[in-house]
Motif scaffolding. Structure first.
Motif, PDB file in Angstrom:
ATOM      1  N   THR A   1     -14.367  44.346 -35.004  1.00 56.91           N
ATOM      2  CA  THR A   1     -15.424  43.742 -34.203  1.00 56.91           C
ATOM      3  C   THR A   1     -15.880  44.711 -33.123  1.00 56.91           C
ATOM      4  N   ARG A   2     -17.174  44.960 -33.070  1.00 54.93           N
ATOM      5  CA  ARG A   2     -17.743  45.827 -32.055  1.00 54.93           C
ATOM      6  C   ARG A   2     -18.373  45.038 -30.917  1.00 54.93           C
ATOM      7  N   LEU A   3     -18.888  43.878 -31.242  1.00 54.36           N
ATOM      8  CA  LEU A   3     -19.570  43.038 -30.268  1.00 54.36           C
ATOM      9  C   LEU A   3     -18.983  41.640 -30.428  1.00 54.36           C
ATOM     10  N   ALA A   4     -18.137  41.259 -29.510  1.00 54.48           N
ATOM     11  CA  ALA A   4     -17.423  39.979 -29.622  1.00 54.48           C
ATOM     12  C   ALA A   4     -18.391  38.809 -29.541  1.00 54.48           C
ATOM     13  N   PRO A   5     -18.250  37.835 -30.430  1.00 57.25           N
ATOM     14  CA  PRO A   5     -19.070  36.627 -30.339  1.00 57.25           C
ATOM     15  C   PRO A   5     -18.816  35.913 -29.007  1.00 57.25           C
ATOM     16  N   LEU A   6     -19.851  35.298 -28.474  1.00 56.04           N
ATOM     17  CA  LEU A   6     -19.672  34.514 -27.255  1.00 56.04           C
ATOM     18  C   LEU A   6     -18.713  33.360 -27.519  1.00 56.04           C
ATOM     19  N   VAL A   7     -18.012  32.958 -26.492  1.00 57.26           N
ATOM     20  CA  VAL A   7     -17.109  31.803 -26.577  1.00 57.26           C
ATOM     21  C   VAL A   7     -17.519  30.808 -25.496  1.00 57.26           C
ATOM     22  N   PRO A   8     -17.233  29.529 -25.722  1.00 58.10           N
ATOM     23  CA  PRO A   8     -17.570  28.530 -24.695  1.00 58.10           C
ATOM     24  C   PRO A   8     -16.809  28.813 -23.410  1.00 58.10           C
ATOM     25  N   PRO A   9     -17.346  28.397 -22.314  1.00 55.83           N
ATOM     26  CA  PRO A   9     -18.584  27.632 -22.174  1.00 55.83           C
ATOM     27  C   PRO A   9     -19.799  28.550 -22.268  1.00 55.83           C
ATOM     28  N   TYR A  10     -20.822  28.064 -22.978  1.00 51.22           N
ATOM     29  CA  TYR A  10     -22.070  28.804 -23.130  1.00 51.22           C
ATOM     30  C   TYR A  10     -23.028  28.416 -22.006  1.00 51.22           C
ATOM     31  N   SER A  11     -23.978  29.269 -21.744  1.00 46.34           N
ATOM     32  CA  SER A  11     -25.052  28.880 -20.830  1.00 46.34           C
ATOM     33  C   SER A  11     -25.778  27.699 -21.470  1.00 46.34           C
ATOM     34  N   PRO A  12     -26.438  26.868 -20.678  1.00 43.63           N
ATOM     35  CA  PRO A  12     -27.158  25.729 -21.262  1.00 43.63           C
ATOM     36  C   PRO A  12     -28.170  26.144 -22.333  1.00 43.63           C
ATOM     37  N   GLU A  13     -28.874  27.247 -22.086  1.00 38.29           N
ATOM     38  CA  GLU A  13     -29.868  27.737 -23.051  1.00 38.29           C
ATOM     39  C   GLU A  13     -29.215  28.098 -24.382  1.00 38.29           C
ATOM     40  N   VAL A  14     -28.105  28.812 -24.342  1.00 41.84           N
ATOM     41  CA  VAL A  14     -27.400  29.222 -25.558  1.00 41.84           C
ATOM     42  C   VAL A  14     -26.779  28.010 -26.243  1.00 41.84           C
ATOM     43  N   ALA A  15     -26.169  27.131 -25.479  1.00 42.94           N
ATOM     44  CA  ALA A  15     -25.555  25.933 -26.058  1.00 42.94           C
ATOM     45  C   ALA A  15     -26.587  25.106 -26.820  1.00 42.94           C
ATOM     46  N   GLU A  16     -27.767  24.955 -26.235  1.00 41.30           N
ATOM     47  CA  GLU A  16     -28.827  24.175 -26.880  1.00 41.30           C
ATOM     48  C   GLU A  16     -29.290  24.847 -28.177  1.00 41.30           C
ATOM     49  N   GLU A  17     -29.467  26.140 -28.132  1.00 42.96           N
ATOM     50  CA  GLU A  17     -29.924  26.869 -29.318  1.00 42.96           C
ATOM     51  C   GLU A  17     -28.873  26.825 -30.427  1.00 42.96           C
ATOM     52  N   LEU A  18     -27.623  27.055 -30.084  1.00 38.94           N
ATOM     53  CA  LEU A  18     -26.557  27.009 -31.088  1.00 38.94           C
ATOM     54  C   LEU A  18     -26.450  25.616 -31.714  1.00 38.94           C
ATOM     55  N   ALA A  19     -26.610  24.583 -30.903  1.00 37.09           N
ATOM     56  CA  ALA A  19     -26.543  23.216 -31.423  1.00 37.09           C
ATOM     57  C   ALA A  19     -27.661  22.951 -32.427  1.00 37.09           C
ATOM     58  N   ARG A  20     -28.822  23.531 -32.200  1.00 38.43           N
ATOM     59  CA  ARG A  20     -29.949  23.366 -33.128  1.00 38.43           C
ATOM     60  C   ARG A  20     -29.704  24.077 -34.458  1.00 38.43           C
ATOM     61  N   MET A  21     -28.881  25.118 -34.437  1.00 37.54           N
ATOM     62  CA  MET A  21     -28.688  25.952 -35.613  1.00 37.54           C
ATOM     63  C   MET A  21     -27.606  25.450 -36.562  1.00 37.54           C
ATOM     64  N   MET A  22     -26.781  24.544 -36.088  1.00 36.82           N
ATOM     65  CA  MET A  22     -25.639  24.107 -36.888  1.00 36.82           C
ATOM     66  C   MET A  22     -25.749  22.613 -37.196  1.00 36.82           C
ATOM     67  N   PRO A  23     -25.158  22.192 -38.321  1.00 38.63           N
ATOM     68  CA  PRO A  23     -25.107  20.748 -38.584  1.00 38.63           C
ATOM     69  C   PRO A  23     -24.285  20.053 -37.495  1.00 38.63           C
ATOM     70  N   PRO A  24     -24.558  18.782 -37.247  1.00 40.47           N
ATOM     71  CA  PRO A  24     -23.796  18.058 -36.221  1.00 40.47           C
ATOM     72  C   PRO A  24     -22.287  18.120 -36.479  1.00 40.47           C
ATOM     73  N   GLY A  25     -21.546  18.413 -35.418  1.00 45.76           N
ATOM     74  CA  GLY A  25     -20.093  18.453 -35.506  1.00 45.76           C
ATOM     75  C   GLY A  25     -19.505  19.743 -36.048  1.00 45.76           C
ATOM     76  N   VAL A  26     -20.359  20.680 -36.467  1.00 48.64           N
ATOM     77  CA  VAL A  26     -19.873  21.962 -36.996  1.00 48.64           C
ATOM     78  C   VAL A  26     -20.025  23.010 -35.903  1.00 48.64           C
ATOM     79  N   PRO A  27     -18.933  23.679 -35.541  1.00 49.69           N
ATOM     80  CA  PRO A  27     -19.046  24.693 -34.484  1.00 49.69           C
ATOM     81  C   PRO A  27     -19.892  25.880 -34.940  1.00 49.69           C
ATOM     82  N   PRO A  28     -20.534  26.561 -34.017  1.00 50.45           N
ATOM     83  CA  PRO A  28     -21.389  27.689 -34.387  1.00 50.45           C
ATOM     84  C   PRO A  28     -20.587  28.838 -34.990  1.00 50.45           C
ATOM     85  N   ILE A  29     -21.162  29.425 -36.033  1.00 45.22           N
ATOM     86  CA  ILE A  29     -20.494  30.542 -36.702  1.00 45.22           C
ATOM     87  C   ILE A  29     -20.545  31.793 -35.826  1.00 45.22           C
TER      88      ILE A  29
END
Length: 180
Positions: A2-30
């Protein structure tokens, strides 16, 4: 590695909202989405351009294009995610998934063989020759051709990011199969 570590919670509100839109309900972001989330603007553009909605081509054709593109570009991460999440829904079995990595167009028939040839030509030459274009136009409408070309381009981008950032394979997602 890994060269660029994926973000981990807590996310900024903007990122949290975007990630939630990208994944099915209840599935954590890849991990890939959490990696791209280092730039929320780019992440939002990915969501808009992912082409994973009901498009002009069937799910099976879409997944053949994505699996072949990511396989040809060595993007084991993204290939594995699509096998894990979409292959069975698309009616692709183990042998067909293997063929996206190790088979040529001769492993497929009809329009599916043309899809593989389109991906291979775009990866190798960044265009389609006249004969392949004519053959493709015999199987696919103009809207479908635009979608197929766009899928190859978008998953070229995804492959570059996953490979260059060194995104680690998702738990439970397969890696490339061994050559037979």
């Amino acid at each position: 590695m890994t060269r660029l570590a994926p973000l981990v919670p807590p996310y900024s509100p903007e990122v949290a909202e975007e990630l939630a839109r990208m994944m099915p309900p209840g599935v954590p972001p890849i991990a890939l989405f959490r990696t791209v989330a280092h730039n929320p603007r780019v992440l939002s553009r990915w969501r808009g351009g992912a082409l994973l909605d009901k498009g002009s081509i069937p799910l099976r054709a879409r997944e053949i294009v994505i699996l072949r593109t990511t396989a040809r570009l060595g993007a084991e991460y993204e290939w594995g995610v699509h096998v894990a999440f979409f292959a069975a829904k698309a009616g692709l079995g183990d042998a067909e998934c293997r063929a996206t990595v190790h088979g040529g167009p001769d492993a497929w028939t009809g329009a599916e063989a043309v899809l593989v040839r389109i991906v291979d030509a775009l990866v190798d030459d960044a265009t389609l020759g006249d004969a392949l274009w004519a053959e493709a136009a015999g199987h696919f409408s103009p809207a479908q051709l635009v979608e197929i070309l766009s899928l190859v381009g978008f998953y070229h981008l995804v492959s570059f990011v996953a490979n260059a950032a060194g995104v680690a394979r998702e738990p439970g997602a397969p890696g490339f199969p061994a050559a037979a």
